[in-house]
Scaffold this motif. Sequence first.
Motif, PDB file in Angstrom:
ATOM      1  N   SER A 163     -12.675   1.796 -25.240  1.00 24.41           N
ATOM      2  CA  SER A 163     -12.163   0.808 -23.985  1.00 24.41           C
ATOM      3  C   SER A 163     -12.923  -0.455 -23.533  1.00 24.41           C
ATOM      4  O   SER A 163     -12.345  -0.737 -22.729  1.00 24.41           O
ATOM      5  N   ALA A 164     -14.584  -0.066 -23.729  1.00 17.80           N
ATOM      6  CA  ALA A 164     -14.359  -1.539 -23.542  1.00 17.80           C
ATOM      7  C   ALA A 164     -14.484  -2.900 -23.489  1.00 17.80           C
ATOM      8  O   ALA A 164     -14.583  -3.709 -22.891  1.00 17.80           O
ATOM      9  N   ALA A 165     -13.692  -3.060 -25.034  1.00 17.25           N
ATOM     10  CA  ALA A 165     -12.882  -3.948 -25.198  1.00 17.25           C
ATOM     11  C   ALA A 165     -11.722  -4.333 -25.218  1.00 17.25           C
ATOM     12  O   ALA A 165     -10.963  -5.467 -25.165  1.00 17.25           O
ATOM     13  N   GLY A 166     -10.981  -3.189 -25.127  1.00 15.57           N
ATOM     14  CA  GLY A 166      -9.636  -2.932 -24.566  1.00 15.57           C
ATOM     15  C   GLY A 166      -9.077  -2.872 -25.341  1.00 15.57           C
ATOM     16  O   GLY A 166      -7.989  -3.476 -25.424  1.00 15.57           O
ATOM     17  N   GLU A 167      -8.883  -2.460 -26.264  1.00 15.97           N
ATOM     18  CA  GLU A 167      -8.237  -2.596 -27.198  1.00 15.97           C
ATOM     19  C   GLU A 167      -8.222  -1.263 -29.017  1.00 15.97           C
ATOM     20  O   GLU A 167      -9.045  -0.646 -28.519  1.00 15.97           O
TER      21      GLU A 167
END
Length: 526
Positions: free
Chosen positions: A124-128
């Motif tokens: 979720s931090a990288a959004g991928e």
Amino acid sequence: MPVRRRRSTALAAAVTTAAALGATALAALGGATTASAAGAPLSDYELTWGIKQSYRTYVGMFGSFTASEGATQAAGNGAFTFTDGTGTYDTAAHTVDLGFQGKVVSASAAHGFEITLTDVRFDSAAGEITADVRKVATVDGTSTTTEGDDVPLATVEVTRRMTDMATTLTAEAGEYLGNAGYAGAAGDPLTVARKTQPSTEPTTEPTTGPTTDPTSGPTGKPGTGPSTEPTDPKPTDPKPTGPETTPGPQDPSPTASTSASPSTPASAAPAKGEIADGTLGWGVKESFRSYVVGSIAKGRVTVSGGAVQAAGNGAFTFKNATGTYDTDADKLTAAFEGAVNFKGHQSGGTYGLDLTLSNLKATLDGGTGKLSADVNSLGEQTEGVVLADLEAESGDLKADGDVITVDGVAATLTDAGAKVFGNYPAGTALDAVDLSVALSDEAHLPSGGSGGSAGGGAGSTGGTAATVGGTGTTTGGSIGGGSLASTGSDLPGPALGAAAGLAVVAGAGAVLATRRRRTREQQPAE
């Protein structure tokens, strides 16, 4: 010798994509490991994602999916669920990093591809969302294998609840799935959830950081530590109050009863009699409509005889019902005017697919029944073919304002229906059926009934034939859709004719085969 592509090139592409979207993935990609010091362990998570509905439709029509090793696929060629998710929750940044078990293989011998997805991860931090991908493409008897580790398949618009998150496919997804047009295209929604929800289920703050956590208060800033975290995210508080309080199930009842009670004794229709009017809403099968007007069949959908079609290659409404009803016995029989024609696979001025459904008739008896139609396939007419078994949520037929309305009736393909559409197994879920019938001339059907709204769009003028498609573009396609059959070749055999059906199933059709040989990789529908 297999070609293996490492994360280095995939990472560069992901960064480029994130920059274009204006997301916060740039910072996360560069420093995802720095937050792990504040991580709390997570386990027993599930990830549900359908990749892209039109891709599943394409594979289902010419091949099949196989889910194993912890992965499953929803019925009707639906979305995939990967299980046993483990990872960490960053208590300072409110982000999760999870890896899941499961293997999904999409394959088509006719089109010479086999694509395997494993080691699916969500950050979720990288959004991928990433996965290890192995692709075997066979052209003219020569096979080429391409492999990639941690391939970024889609960027994710992360939400706090991590449900139905919007996804955007990457260039790498287009490369491995065989369609460069997928780059930047919308993928299916993504949901990440714990199998057994705990009271302290972590939620994510994708872009704002912990300082804007609405539950943390003025002291909720980075470095407060895990001690305050269990009381910060409270997913169980907002979840029940939203759907339970918004509809207000107790509120409408008094209003409805008080407004109806004065007029009911004077205008109530008898318990049984003849139907004065009515409509039937049915889309046949969403993925079948998309297939007909898509880049494979390159056909069109035409309504006539008073039927209308909703905008965006939507569902159909058939009108001017006649028949009988008996509310005491919970029985209903209604026939509807209007016709729909599906055409596709044009060659030399003729169509390999030419299927017309008309004179639709629905019966219900205690909540179960049949849906039949007159069928014309390639000029051969058959009357009264039972296409689907019907099952309503309730067997009780009640009239409200001299109108009986039964929405969301489940429709399941019959043996006879399977022969109409091709090698589709009986039991396949079709689009749901909506029924509204008027019991008197004064009754007013719901919006979208005989007035012809039907969502607007093509064919909204009753009696005039209207057409959707013909341009070779794919229309529509939502999560939970899927091909008309979940296994084997999903080509509508009888509707296409023996020659066309055999050509596609065997991969020997001259037009398709030549086109495939001229391209390096096969192109699924966009």
